[in-house]
Design a protein around this motif. Sequence first.
Motif, PDB file in Angstrom:
ATOM      1  N   LEU A   3      -3.497   4.663  10.460  1.00  0.00           N
ATOM      2  CA  LEU A   3      -3.626   3.846  11.668  1.00  0.00           C
ATOM      3  C   LEU A   3      -4.251   2.487  11.348  1.00  0.00           C
ATOM      4  O   LEU A   3      -3.847   1.462  11.900  1.00  0.00           O
ATOM      5  CB  LEU A   3      -4.496   4.581  12.699  1.00  0.00           C
ATOM      6  N   ASN A   4      -5.225   2.490  10.428  1.00  0.00           N
ATOM      7  CA  ASN A   4      -5.984   1.270  10.153  1.00  0.00           C
ATOM      8  C   ASN A   4      -5.431   0.441   8.995  1.00  0.00           C
ATOM      9  O   ASN A   4      -5.603  -0.778   8.975  1.00  0.00           O
ATOM     10  CB  ASN A   4      -7.446   1.626   9.858  1.00  0.00           C
ATOM     11  N   TYR A   5      -4.755   1.109   8.043  1.00  0.00           N
ATOM     12  CA  TYR A   5      -4.371   0.394   6.830  1.00  0.00           C
ATOM     13  C   TYR A   5      -2.904   0.575   6.430  1.00  0.00           C
ATOM     14  O   TYR A   5      -2.460  -0.025   5.459  1.00  0.00           O
ATOM     15  CB  TYR A   5      -5.247   0.858   5.649  1.00  0.00           C
ATOM     16  N   GLY A   6      -2.160   1.385   7.157  1.00  0.00           N
ATOM     17  CA  GLY A   6      -0.772   1.616   6.779  1.00  0.00           C
ATOM     18  C   GLY A   6       0.125   0.417   7.081  1.00  0.00           C
ATOM     19  O   GLY A   6      -0.149  -0.368   7.996  1.00  0.00           O
ATOM     20  N   ASN A  17      -8.474  -0.671 -11.826  1.00  0.00           N
ATOM     21  CA  ASN A  17      -8.583  -1.139 -10.441  1.00  0.00           C
ATOM     22  C   ASN A  17      -9.489  -0.267  -9.585  1.00  0.00           C
ATOM     23  O   ASN A  17      -9.682  -0.523  -8.405  1.00  0.00           O
ATOM     24  CB  ASN A  17      -7.193  -1.198  -9.800  1.00  0.00           C
ATOM     25  N   GLY A  18     -10.008   0.830 -10.156  1.00  0.00           N
ATOM     26  CA  GLY A  18     -10.933   1.662  -9.413  1.00  0.00           C
ATOM     27  C   GLY A  18     -10.265   2.694  -8.529  1.00  0.00           C
ATOM     28  O   GLY A  18      -9.307   3.362  -8.923  1.00  0.00           O
ATOM     29  N   GLU A  62      -6.054  -2.177   0.182  1.00  0.00           N
ATOM     30  CA  GLU A  62      -5.874  -2.870  -1.090  1.00  0.00           C
ATOM     31  C   GLU A  62      -6.099  -1.922  -2.264  1.00  0.00           C
ATOM     32  O   GLU A  62      -6.928  -0.997  -2.203  1.00  0.00           O
ATOM     33  CB  GLU A  62      -6.854  -4.037  -1.191  1.00  0.00           C
ATOM     34  N   VAL A  63      -5.360  -2.165  -3.342  1.00  0.00           N
ATOM     35  CA  VAL A  63      -5.549  -1.405  -4.566  1.00  0.00           C
ATOM     36  C   VAL A  63      -6.963  -1.663  -5.086  1.00  0.00           C
ATOM     37  O   VAL A  63      -7.423  -2.801  -5.148  1.00  0.00           O
ATOM     38  CB  VAL A  63      -4.503  -1.817  -5.635  1.00  0.00           C
ATOM     39  N   GLY A  64      -7.635  -0.569  -5.430  1.00  0.00           N
ATOM     40  CA  GLY A  64      -8.986  -0.681  -5.950  1.00  0.00           C
ATOM     41  C   GLY A  64     -10.068  -0.752  -4.899  1.00  0.00           C
ATOM     42  O   GLY A  64     -11.258  -0.748  -5.230  1.00  0.00           O
TER      43      GLY A  64
END
Length: 524
Positions: free
Chosen positions: A228-231, A309-310, A355-357
């Motif tokens: 919901l927040n990041y897709g 990248n964590g 975001e990646v990482g």
Amino acid sequence: MSNLREITIEEVEKHSSEGDLWVIIDTLVYDLSKFYKMHPGGMGVLLDPRVAGKDATTAFFSLHRAEVLAKPAYKRLIVGSLPKSISTGPKLLPPKHDELSKVPYGEAMWLGDGYSSAYHNESHRRFQKAVRGFMREVVLPDAMACEENGKRASQKVFDALAEKNIIAMRFGPGPHLKGLKLMDGVIQPEEFDFFHESILTYELGRLGTRGYFDGLLAGGVIGLPPILNYGSPAIKAKIIPEVFQAKKFICLAITEAFAGSDVSGLQASAELVTEEDGKKYWVVTGTKKWITNGTYADYFTTGVRTGENGFTVMVIPRGDGVETKAIKTSYSSTAGTAYVTFDRVKVPVENTLGEVGKGMKVILQNFNHERWMMNCISAGSMRLVVEECLKWSNQRFVFGKPLVSQPVIRHKLANMIARVEAVQSWLENITYQMTQMSHKEQSDKLAGQIALLKMFITRSGQQTAEDAAQIFGGRSLTQTGMGRIIENYRRTAAFDAILGGVEDVLGDLGVRQAMKHMPPNVRL
């Protein structure tokens, strides 16, 4: 039953022998002439001269819950009722599904007659009434069956939840509710706030079936918010409607055997590869453990290591390389707790959430809501247990007197009431603050409050569970009958002290959050 023929006590007394046996329970006359041989407690109890042909109300309610009499098999045994002119005490009326408890402290104060609330309004009361009626009529029968047989909640119940848009409401207020009809229009989407959501979760807690609650989309409540927040728009358009309509199921796959509360210690990993056609994929390898709803999830919101990248979060569909195995727990297999294995699973980079990482931000943003939800379920469960103990101590006779006549029992009840009222007040205050703050402000100002409340409520719950067990005695060990709710609560109260962050970690978090806001110039 208004057309039942009247039967006198003298007539009932004539039917007191084997093959011709009547009893009175709560002014109704039951013919047990054929049933007594099938009685779970044996024939001896019913043929006892103090029961056969007599008013057995006190004896019955010392052994059975009132809900037993509502079963069709027992209703068919009714042959009449005592004359209205005969007073044998107040008649037990079967409660309506949406009815409030009349037991003192059996409901939160804002629901009691003559009480007011600074937080709740008429829409909350309408909503609570509709939700309780739905939970008792539609969900509770399935919950009790699943707790007994260990199976997941039925698709029929999931479909009913979707029809009322209860699944969507469990993710709190927000744009995802726009245009939806909530509980058949009892409230409008723009009215819905965190108090409505707390009522929804609280009423689930009052079912007294803790494992079933987790099976009833608890994994989805923590697994879908990152989408919901990041897709991406495409991911949202596909997955959110599927989950809201109970067509597909989702869970959160973060915890590992190597890392529980220490999220930074995760070892599952993903390597970015490029296919010959230029398309990029993550290749995920690793395991997850204690994943709620994992055994039947279609999607896994998963945290993995992504090299230099964590930590990154992505949604992984069930498919090739994804395997789940049920984990036997001490509360209920209906929760679908799973061990999940990812064996070189190809995941499109479009499935990356955030975001990646920077996956820690994605996961931590949802922890407050998860822990607040657990506080709501714990408060509802504890309230139900207090009500059960007040009822039982009033109707149970020992040494010729009600159990509540014992000072030690009243002392336990006093502590139980004090704990649940303290929990309720703190929870309502935090919930109100949530309604006045942005998500960012909640993360800054309420993370410590929610964590400390969770520590307090789970410890209070375990103390209440022990007190309740002492009040119910041997019945608190049985999964059916009078003590079934107490047994379930005592067996599961400790789980909330672990799930969503163990007590000591959350207590430490609460103090560290307080220290962050300590003015630098304060001295004794």
